[in-house]
Design a protein around this motif. Structure first.
Motif, PDB file in Angstrom:
ATOM      1  N   LEU A 106       0.825  -1.210   0.000  1.00  0.00           N
ATOM      2  CA  LEU A 106       0.000   0.000   0.000  1.00  0.00           C
ATOM      3  C   LEU A 106       0.861   1.264   0.000  1.00  0.00           C
ATOM      4  N   GLU A 110       1.492   3.783  -3.146  1.00  0.00           N
ATOM      5  CA  GLU A 110       1.046   5.173  -3.060  1.00  0.00           C
ATOM      6  C   GLU A 110       2.201   6.146  -3.282  1.00  0.00           C
ATOM      7  N   ARG A 113       2.713   6.184  -6.941  1.00  0.00           N
ATOM      8  CA  ARG A 113       1.659   6.931  -7.640  1.00  0.00           C
ATOM      9  C   ARG A 113       1.850   8.435  -7.496  1.00  0.00           C
ATOM     10  N   ALA A 114       2.224   8.860  -6.292  1.00  0.00           N
ATOM     11  CA  ALA A 114       2.389  10.290  -6.022  1.00  0.00           C
ATOM     12  C   ALA A 114       3.741  10.827  -6.483  1.00  0.00           C
ATOM     13  N   THR A 129       9.585   3.448   2.758  1.00  0.00           N
ATOM     14  CA  THR A 129       8.204   2.960   2.687  1.00  0.00           C
ATOM     15  C   THR A 129       7.963   1.784   3.635  1.00  0.00           C
ATOM     16  N   ARG A 158      -3.249  -0.604  -3.591  1.00  0.00           N
ATOM     17  CA  ARG A 158      -2.191  -0.160  -4.499  1.00  0.00           C
ATOM     18  C   ARG A 158      -1.368  -1.332  -5.036  1.00  0.00           C
ATOM     19  N   GLN A 161      -0.049  -0.845  -8.702  1.00  0.00           N
ATOM     20  CA  GLN A 161       0.979   0.197  -8.763  1.00  0.00           C
ATOM     21  C   GLN A 161       2.296  -0.308  -8.179  1.00  0.00           C
TER      22      GLN A 161
END
Length: 295
Positions: A106, A110, A113-114, A129, A158, A161
């Motif tokens: 997750l 994320e 993605r960001a 992370t 996520r 991703q």
């Protein structure tokens, strides 16, 4: 420097934050506990035993074994944490390894993605992370949360991703695969690291109970759960590190034979591919593989 700053800020809380960085075995030894009193160490280890996230528990075990000759009072906490890791059933919906795996997916997904930390190498980003995922795990387990339900939600959030980002990372760090974040692989890595730490510090371990848990081969010891090759596969921060373990002669002969046959198929390359993740390979195997593909 960052670890020292955390400990200088608040010794107990700072140490617990520093232990969140235990995604690689080289990091816990950087945590200096020499200034902590016996009572402070006891409190720290007892708290991690009762309320610690799995990664911090692993770092505490590695660190605790290295100072056990000077601080035998942390024996019960070390035993408790080792037993928790040993007994964690990764098939259970409430497995803490399953929770950590889902949270790592997750958070990593994320962050990808960001495009946060986009300029950092994969191992650096994963250090951050996984630390964040472990902090969330620590918070979740301090409250009456449906761990199974939360894990299912986190993993679905996520997953795609994370998978795509890890595949992209293989260009730079080719030895850590997306599937290595599985609960089973995480537990295998933790077990392997505990076994290595115990072997490294065996002269400091006076406790017979800890020896039986970490150094014996009997059922009930962590070594009993070590199934090749999983504990020896690269960890999340080791995707770009070349292995330094020599290739066993019998495996070398097997790979040589498989690639030298006149008729080959995809199975002929399995030994070579799997060995590349664990052992140091002679460059000759690259030539053999090319020649095999050309036949």
């Amino acid at each position: 420097a960052h670890i020292a700053e955390l400990i200088a800020w608040k010794p107990n809380e700072g140490t617990k934050l520093a232990l969140l960085l235990s995604a690689h075995s080289s990091i816990p030894p950087q945590i200096d506990l020499d200034r902590a009193s016996s009572d402070e160490l006891q409190t720290l280890f007892d708290d991690l035993d009762k309320r610690g996230d799995r990664l911090s528990q692993l770092g505490a075990i590695e660190l605790g074994l290295s100072i056990f000759d000077r601080h035998p009072q942390i024996e019960a906490a070390i035993i408790g944490m080792i037993q928790q890791i040993r007994d964690d059933d990764t098939d259970s919906a409430n497995s803490r390894f399953r929770l950590l795996s889902a949270l790592a997916v997750l958070v990593e997904g994320e962050v990808s993605r960001a495009k946060t930390l986009a300029g950092k190498p994969p191992f650096w980003r994963r250090l951050a992370t996984i630390a964040q995922a472990s902090l969330i795990e620590r918070c979740i387990c301090s409250f009456p949360v449906d761990v199974g339900g939360f894990t299912e939600w986190a993993h679905s959030g996520r997953g795609q991703q994370f998978y795509l980002q890890t595949l992209c990372d293989l260009r730079l760090e080719p030895k850590w695969m997306p599937d290595f974040i599985s609960p089973e692989q995480l537990k295998a890595e933790f077990i392997g690291r505990i076994a290595n730490a115990a072997q490294r510090h065996k002269n400091k371990i006076a406790s017979q109970d800890i020896k039986e848990l970490t150094l014996a081969e009997d059922e009930g010891s962590i070594r009993h759960q070590m199934n090749f090759p999983m504990p020896f596969l690269p960890g999340p921060l080791e995707g770009g590190i070349a292995p330094d373990i020599p290739l066993p002669p019998d495996l070398e002969s097997s790979i040589d034979e498989a690639l030298s046959k006149e008729s080959i198929d995809w199975k002929s390359f399995i030994g070579l591919i799997n060995s590349a993740l664990i052992f140091k390979l002679d460059p000759k195997f690259a030539d053999l593989a090319v020649e095999a593909l050309q036949r």
